[in-house]
Design a protein around this motif. Structure first.
Motif, PDB file in Angstrom:
ATOM      1  N   GLU A 296       0.832  -1.199   0.000  1.00  0.00           N
ATOM      2  CA  GLU A 296       0.000   0.000   0.000  1.00  0.00           C
ATOM      3  C   GLU A 296       0.867   1.250   0.000  1.00  0.00           C
ATOM      4  N   GLY A 297       0.685   2.065  -1.016  1.00  0.00           N
ATOM      5  CA  GLY A 297       1.383   3.339  -1.090  1.00  0.00           C
ATOM      6  C   GLY A 297       2.886   3.244  -1.243  1.00  0.00           C
ATOM      7  N   GLY A 298       3.387   2.078  -1.608  1.00  0.00           N
ATOM      8  CA  GLY A 298       4.822   1.915  -1.755  1.00  0.00           C
ATOM      9  C   GLY A 298       5.249   1.871  -3.210  1.00  0.00           C
ATOM     10  N   ASP A 299       6.449   1.425  -3.414  1.00  0.00           N
ATOM     11  CA  ASP A 299       6.991   1.327  -4.759  1.00  0.00           C
ATOM     12  C   ASP A 299       6.525   0.070  -5.483  1.00  0.00           C
ATOM     13  N   ALA A 300       6.029  -0.916  -4.753  1.00  0.00           N
ATOM     14  CA  ALA A 300       5.578  -2.165  -5.357  1.00  0.00           C
ATOM     15  C   ALA A 300       4.103  -2.070  -5.725  1.00  0.00           C
ATOM     16  N   THR A 301       3.716  -2.799  -6.764  1.00  0.00           N
ATOM     17  CA  THR A 301       2.336  -2.788  -7.237  1.00  0.00           C
ATOM     18  C   THR A 301       1.840  -4.217  -7.388  1.00  0.00           C
ATOM     19  N   VAL A 302       0.619  -4.474  -6.990  1.00  0.00           N
ATOM     20  CA  VAL A 302      -0.010  -5.772  -7.214  1.00  0.00           C
ATOM     21  C   VAL A 302      -0.698  -5.697  -8.567  1.00  0.00           C
ATOM     22  N   ARG A 303      -0.320  -6.555  -9.499  1.00  0.00           N
ATOM     23  CA  ARG A 303      -0.891  -6.532 -10.846  1.00  0.00           C
ATOM     24  C   ARG A 303      -1.838  -7.700 -11.103  1.00  0.00           C
ATOM     25  N   GLY A 304      -1.851  -8.634 -10.250  1.00  0.00           N
ATOM     26  CA  GLY A 304      -2.727  -9.790 -10.370  1.00  0.00           C
ATOM     27  C   GLY A 304      -2.542 -10.608  -9.108  1.00  0.00           C
ATOM     28  N   ALA A 305      -3.520 -11.380  -8.765  1.00  0.00           N
ATOM     29  CA  ALA A 305      -3.396 -12.145  -7.531  1.00  0.00           C
ATOM     30  C   ALA A 305      -4.202 -13.425  -7.628  1.00  0.00           C
ATOM     31  N   ALA A 306      -3.695 -14.450  -6.980  1.00  0.00           N
ATOM     32  CA  ALA A 306      -4.373 -15.735  -6.924  1.00  0.00           C
ATOM     33  C   ALA A 306      -3.936 -16.440  -5.650  1.00  0.00           C
ATOM     34  N   VAL A 307      -4.718 -17.390  -5.244  1.00  0.00           N
ATOM     35  CA  VAL A 307      -4.415 -18.203  -4.077  1.00  0.00           C
ATOM     36  C   VAL A 307      -4.268 -19.637  -4.554  1.00  0.00           C
ATOM     37  N   VAL A 308      -3.202 -20.285  -4.130  1.00  0.00           N
ATOM     38  CA  VAL A 308      -3.035 -21.699  -4.428  1.00  0.00           C
ATOM     39  C   VAL A 308      -3.645 -22.459  -3.272  1.00  0.00           C
ATOM     40  N   SER A 309      -4.681 -23.233  -3.564  1.00  0.00           N
ATOM     41  CA  SER A 309      -5.303 -24.058  -2.531  1.00  0.00           C
ATOM     42  C   SER A 309      -4.586 -25.395  -2.518  1.00  0.00           C
ATOM     43  N   THR A 310      -3.868 -25.627  -1.436  1.00  0.00           N
ATOM     44  CA  THR A 310      -2.982 -26.788  -1.389  1.00  0.00           C
ATOM     45  C   THR A 310      -3.601 -28.025  -0.768  1.00  0.00           C
ATOM     46  N   ARG A 311      -4.617 -27.852   0.046  1.00  0.00           N
ATOM     47  CA  ARG A 311      -5.196 -29.013   0.717  1.00  0.00           C
ATOM     48  C   ARG A 311      -4.052 -29.883   1.249  1.00  0.00           C
TER      49      ARG A 311
ATOM     50  N   VAL B  74     -11.377 -12.095  -1.775  1.00  0.00           N
ATOM     51  CA  VAL B  74     -12.555 -12.504  -2.534  1.00  0.00           C
ATOM     52  C   VAL B  74     -12.029 -13.143  -3.813  1.00  0.00           C
ATOM     53  N   THR B  75     -12.439 -14.381  -4.078  1.00  0.00           N
ATOM     54  CA  THR B  75     -11.996 -15.053  -5.294  1.00  0.00           C
ATOM     55  C   THR B  75     -12.838 -14.594  -6.478  1.00  0.00           C
ATOM     56  N   ALA B  76     -12.351 -14.857  -7.679  1.00  0.00           N
ATOM     57  CA  ALA B  76     -13.087 -14.498  -8.888  1.00  0.00           C
ATOM     58  C   ALA B  76     -14.437 -15.213  -8.932  1.00  0.00           C
ATOM     59  N   ALA B  77     -14.534 -16.361  -8.273  1.00  0.00           N
ATOM     60  CA  ALA B  77     -15.789 -17.110  -8.220  1.00  0.00           C
ATOM     61  C   ALA B  77     -16.730 -16.589  -7.144  1.00  0.00           C
ATOM     62  N   GLY B  78     -16.279 -15.597  -6.351  1.00  0.00           N
ATOM     63  CA  GLY B  78     -17.139 -15.005  -5.330  1.00  0.00           C
ATOM     64  C   GLY B  78     -16.958 -15.546  -3.932  1.00  0.00           C
ATOM     65  N   ARG B  79     -16.061 -16.500  -3.742  1.00  0.00           N
ATOM     66  CA  ARG B  79     -15.816 -17.047  -2.403  1.00  0.00           C
ATOM     67  C   ARG B  79     -15.054 -16.011  -1.582  1.00  0.00           C
ATOM     68  N   LYS B  80     -15.520 -15.755  -0.355  1.00  0.00           N
ATOM     69  CA  LYS B  80     -14.889 -14.775   0.525  1.00  0.00           C
ATOM     70  C   LYS B  80     -14.283 -15.498   1.721  1.00  0.00           C
ATOM     71  N   PHE B  81     -13.073 -15.088   2.088  1.00  0.00           N
ATOM     72  CA  PHE B  81     -12.473 -15.626   3.301  1.00  0.00           C
ATOM     73  C   PHE B  81     -11.516 -14.589   3.879  1.00  0.00           C
ATOM     74  N   SER B  82     -11.265 -14.709   5.166  1.00  0.00           N
ATOM     75  CA  SER B  82     -10.418 -13.764   5.886  1.00  0.00           C
ATOM     76  C   SER B  82      -9.326 -14.518   6.612  1.00  0.00           C
ATOM     77  N   VAL B  83      -8.189 -13.852   6.758  1.00  0.00           N
ATOM     78  CA  VAL B  83      -7.074 -14.422   7.504  1.00  0.00           C
ATOM     79  C   VAL B  83      -6.705 -13.428   8.613  1.00  0.00           C
ATOM     80  N   PRO B  84      -6.922 -13.811   9.879  1.00  0.00           N
ATOM     81  CA  PRO B  84      -6.581 -12.913  10.991  1.00  0.00           C
ATOM     82  C   PRO B  84      -5.073 -12.851  11.185  1.00  0.00           C
ATOM     83  N   TYR B  85      -4.570 -11.665  11.602  1.00  0.00           N
ATOM     84  CA  TYR B  85      -3.133 -11.556  11.839  1.00  0.00           C
ATOM     85  C   TYR B  85      -2.783 -10.793  13.113  1.00  0.00           C
ATOM     86  N   ALA B  86      -3.753 -10.150  13.765  1.00  0.00           N
ATOM     87  CA  ALA B  86      -3.456  -9.428  15.007  1.00  0.00           C
ATOM     88  C   ALA B  86      -4.748  -9.148  15.760  1.00  0.00           C
ATOM     89  N   VAL B  87      -4.638  -8.947  17.059  1.00  0.00           N
ATOM     90  CA  VAL B  87      -5.781  -8.517  17.862  1.00  0.00           C
ATOM     91  C   VAL B  87      -5.961  -7.021  17.609  1.00  0.00           C
TER      92      VAL B  87
END
Length: 101
Positions: free
Chosen positions: A14-29, A66-79
């Motif tokens: 966010e607000g840095g020199d790096a840019t996210v141009r695409g994103a995906a999640v590998v579901s490893t099961r 949010v996945t392209a298919a509409g699945r939503k999930f959250s990952v907690p990282y701090a209180v």
């Protein structure tokens, strides 16, 4: 990046020199062989949002996906100390043909 350990570090984009141009999640099961893993393209990443955990009775800062298919999930990282909507870090662009139909 492992989502459980890396969700809180996505704010570096966010607000840095790096840019996210695409994103995906590998579901490893984890218990499945690698040929059964699959790629889920994402349509949105939001950082710094908060969600209340009923079992823990605490408010957590989360990264929401949010996945392209509409699945939503959250990952907690701090209180968290107070509620927040979070900031959209990245959103997939809608192709012009799809936007006009």
């Amino acid at each position: 990046m492992d989502l459980n350990s890396g969700a809180g570090s996505l704010d570096q984009f966010e607000g840095g020199d790096a840019t996210v141009r695409g994103a995906a999640v590998v579901s490893t099961r984890l218990s499945q062989p690698t040929d059964e893993w699959f790629l889920e393209p994402l349509s949105e990443i939001r950082i710094g949002a908060t969600e209340f955990s009923e079992p823990d009775q605490k408010l957590f800062s989360v990264t929401q996906f949010v996945t392209a298919a509409g699945r939503k999930f959250s990952v907690p990282y701090a209180v968290a100390t107070r509620p927040a909507r979070g900031r959209r870090l990245w959103r997939a662009k809608v192709p012009a043909a799809a936007a006009s139909s």
